[in-house]
Enzyme design. Structure first.
Site, PDB file in Angstrom:
ATOM      1  N   ARG A 165       0.875  -1.179   0.000  1.00  0.00           N
ATOM      2  CA  ARG A 165       0.000   0.000   0.000  1.00  0.00           C
ATOM      3  C   ARG A 165       0.905   1.220   0.000  1.00  0.00           C
ATOM      4  O   ARG A 165       1.623   1.460   0.979  1.00  0.00           O
ATOM      5  CB  ARG A 165      -0.912  -0.011   1.232  1.00  0.00           C
ATOM      6  CG  ARG A 165      -1.631   1.302   1.460  1.00  0.00           C
ATOM      7  CD  ARG A 165      -2.719   1.228   2.513  1.00  0.00           C
ATOM      8  NE  ARG A 165      -3.875   0.515   2.015  1.00  0.00           N
ATOM      9  CZ  ARG A 165      -5.070   0.516   2.598  1.00  0.00           C
ATOM     10  NH1 ARG A 165      -5.257   1.199   3.734  1.00  0.00           N
ATOM     11  NH2 ARG A 165      -6.068  -0.153   2.084  1.00  0.00           N
ATOM     12  N   HIS A 208      -7.403   0.981  -6.232  1.00  0.00           N
ATOM     13  CA  HIS A 208      -7.597   0.062  -5.101  1.00  0.00           C
ATOM     14  C   HIS A 208      -8.254  -1.212  -5.647  1.00  0.00           C
ATOM     15  O   HIS A 208      -9.431  -1.484  -5.389  1.00  0.00           O
ATOM     16  CB  HIS A 208      -8.459   0.735  -4.043  1.00  0.00           C
ATOM     17  CG  HIS A 208      -8.413   0.066  -2.701  1.00  0.00           C
ATOM     18  ND1 HIS A 208      -7.642  -1.047  -2.427  1.00  0.00           N
ATOM     19  CD2 HIS A 208      -9.056   0.376  -1.533  1.00  0.00           C
ATOM     20  CE1 HIS A 208      -7.811  -1.399  -1.161  1.00  0.00           C
ATOM     21  NE2 HIS A 208      -8.656  -0.555  -0.599  1.00  0.00           N
ATOM     22  N   GLN A 219     -10.194  -3.819  -3.442  1.00  0.00           N
ATOM     23  CA  GLN A 219     -11.487  -3.306  -2.999  1.00  0.00           C
ATOM     24  C   GLN A 219     -12.549  -3.510  -4.077  1.00  0.00           C
ATOM     25  O   GLN A 219     -13.633  -4.047  -3.804  1.00  0.00           O
ATOM     26  CB  GLN A 219     -11.347  -1.816  -2.669  1.00  0.00           C
ATOM     27  CG  GLN A 219     -12.622  -1.188  -2.147  1.00  0.00           C
ATOM     28  CD  GLN A 219     -12.992  -1.706  -0.774  1.00  0.00           C
ATOM     29  OE1 GLN A 219     -12.162  -1.704   0.128  1.00  0.00           O
ATOM     30  NE2 GLN A 219     -14.223  -2.153  -0.593  1.00  0.00           N
ATOM     31  N   CYS A 269     -16.457   1.672   0.884  1.00  0.00           N
ATOM     32  CA  CYS A 269     -15.285   0.812   1.094  1.00  0.00           C
ATOM     33  C   CYS A 269     -14.850   0.815   2.555  1.00  0.00           C
ATOM     34  O   CYS A 269     -14.171  -0.124   2.984  1.00  0.00           O
ATOM     35  CB  CYS A 269     -14.143   1.269   0.192  1.00  0.00           C
ATOM     36  SG  CYS A 269     -13.714   3.004   0.438  1.00  0.00           S
ATOM     37  N   ARG A 329     -13.695  -8.823   1.461  1.00  0.00           N
ATOM     38  CA  ARG A 329     -12.271  -8.553   1.208  1.00  0.00           C
ATOM     39  C   ARG A 329     -11.472  -9.819   1.540  1.00  0.00           C
ATOM     40  O   ARG A 329     -10.546 -10.188   0.842  1.00  0.00           O
ATOM     41  CB  ARG A 329     -11.776  -7.386   2.086  1.00  0.00           C
ATOM     42  CG  ARG A 329     -12.366  -6.020   1.752  1.00  0.00           C
ATOM     43  CD  ARG A 329     -11.874  -5.498   0.427  1.00  0.00           C
ATOM     44  NE  ARG A 329     -10.418  -5.432   0.360  1.00  0.00           N
ATOM     45  CZ  ARG A 329      -9.659  -4.445   0.858  1.00  0.00           C
ATOM     46  NH1 ARG A 329     -10.238  -3.408   1.446  1.00  0.00           N
ATOM     47  NH2 ARG A 329      -8.337  -4.467   0.732  1.00  0.00           N
TER      48      ARG A 329
HETATM   49  N1   CP Z   1     -11.273  -0.331   2.561  1.00  0.00           N
HETATM   50  C1   CP Z   1      -9.985  -0.442   2.974  1.00  0.00           C
HETATM   51  O1   CP Z   1      -9.046  -0.659   2.174  1.00  0.00           O
HETATM   52  O2   CP Z   1      -9.832  -0.288   4.319  1.00  0.00           O
HETATM   53  P1   CP Z   1      -8.454  -0.078   5.088  1.00  0.00           P
HETATM   54  O3   CP Z   1      -7.905   1.270   4.666  1.00  0.00           O
HETATM   55  O4   CP Z   1      -8.814  -0.121   6.543  1.00  0.00           O
HETATM   56  O5   CP Z   1      -7.509  -1.172   4.696  1.00  0.00           O
HETATM   57  N1  NVA Z   2     -10.032   6.747  -0.975  1.00  0.00           N
HETATM   58  C1  NVA Z   2      -9.657   6.242   0.322  1.00  0.00           C
HETATM   59  C2  NVA Z   2      -9.905   4.772   0.408  1.00  0.00           C
HETATM   60  C3  NVA Z   2      -9.572   4.135   1.719  1.00  0.00           C
HETATM   61  C4  NVA Z   2      -9.795   2.658   1.713  1.00  0.00           C
HETATM   62  C5  NVA Z   2      -8.205   6.576   0.608  1.00  0.00           C
HETATM   63  O1  NVA Z   2      -7.376   6.416  -0.297  1.00  0.00           O
HETATM   64  O2  NVA Z   2      -7.897   6.992   1.729  1.00  0.00           O
END
Ligand code: CP
Ligand code: NVA
Length: 321
Positions: free
Chosen positions: A114, A141, A144, A276, A304
């Site tokens: 990430r 993402h 997701q 999400c 997920r």
């Molecule tokens: N939706 C999602 O990716 O959640 P986190 O940021 O908690 O991993």
């Molecule tokens: N758009 C958000 C998604 C989090 C899962 C972010 O990038 O923070």
């Protein structure tokens, strides 16, 4: 002793890494969904499926769902996950990303990353001989969006002809939903404030896939217009991770895009609500919507786990690496 479940030879993805939905064929997505369904229905059959496999989790940003589902996914299939906190220093600051890749490939069987910059996950994949999975970047993402459309397939069956509305920021989640929808033959209506539209190149990419699958990608500024006739309404935070400095300004710009009970009514009496998560309750969606019977946000979160277990099986057990 539980026998190790092995996948069939033909259960192989066309890619070694999961970096972007654009790389997946509709058949890849079908394989992931079919395996996710099996994993979800019969988790006990997979308890030794990744025995002896190790996974490195590199996170430059916080996470609840992604970290826990990858860790639980690995351990529940007999493997092991190692969390590498890269919130400080970020990936590439202590040593070159290609050196991180070349070290990790000597010890582990896969990398989940990430990162802020999307090029960081691409660079990891370019230099590592093991699979790299994008666990969210500023651009996309994919884990997701796969879990979200798997959830929709459970609720609605056939996704061809399905109509999703996305309301809010044209961000990473919006990008991934657009491309995945287009690959699956589902249509998506996106409503954003002017100036916060999804990136033009992702819109073009999604439209090109939509032309092939027969679906439609439409952009709007009016949320009421965008949700009309949608079977599900999706929203996400107004300031993504890394944009916290602009949260106050964004809260003013995005206020007309809040998903309320009235907006859900404008979508239709049986439209479902999706997010999400994490949610900023009272901002992009009201408590009443998030906690309503229409809300499937925790089904998305649960899935997920199942979808990523399927991905891990396909990439680590049956991968081309
Ligand atoms: N939706 C999602 O990716 O959640 P986190 O940021 O908690 O991993
Ligand atoms: N758009 C958000 C998604 C989090 C899962 C972010 O990038 O923070």
């Amino acid at each position: 002793m539980t026998p190790v479940l092995t996948l069939e030879k033909q259960e192989t993805l066309s890619v070694q890494d999961l970096l972007a939905e654009r790389d997946l064929t509709p058949r890849d997505i079908e394989l992931i969904f079919q395996l996710a369904e099996r994993v979800k229905a019969s988790p006990g059959s997979f308890v030794q499926a990744l025995a002896g496999k190790q996974l490195a989790l590199i996170f430059e940003k916080p996470s609840l769902r992604t970290r826990v589902t990858f860790e639980v996914g690995m351990t529940s299939m007999g493997g092991y996950a190692i969390y590498l906190d890269h919130t400080k220093p970020r990936l590439g600051e202590r040593e070159a990303i290609k050196d991180v890749a070349r070290n990790l490939e000597r010890w582990v069987h896969g990398i989940v990353a990430r990162t802020y910059s999307h090029t960081s996950v691409e660079e990891l994949a370019e230099h590592a001989s093991i699979p790299v999975i994008n666990a969210l970047t500023d651009l996309l993402h994919p884990c997701q969006a796969l879990a979200d459309f798997f959830t929709l397939s459970e609720k609605f069956g056939q996704l061809k002809g399905f109509r999703l509305a996305y309301v809010g920021d044209g961000n990473n989640v919006c990008h991934s939903l657009m491309v995945t929808a287009a690959k699956l033959g589902a249509s998506i209506h996106v409503a954003t404030p002017p100036g916060f539209e999804p990136k033009a190149e992702i819109v073009e990419e999604a439209k090109a896939f939509a032309r092939k699958s027969g679906s439609k990608i439409h952009l709007f500024n009016d949320p009421v217009e965008a949700v009309a006739g949608a079977q599900a309404v999706y929203t996400d935070v107004w300031a993504s991770m890394g944009q916290e400095y602009a949260a106050h300004l964004r809260a003013q710009v995005f206020a007309p895009y809040r998903v309320t009970e009235e907006l859900m009514e404008a979508a239709g009496p049986s439209a479902m609500f999706m997010h999400c998560l994490p949610a900023h309750r009272g901002q992009e969606a009201t408590d009443a919507v998030i906690d309503s019977p229409r809300s499937i946000v925790f089904d998305q979160a649960e899935n997920r786990l199942h979808v990523q277990k399927a991905l891990l099986l396909l990439l680590l057990q049956n991968g081309t690496a």
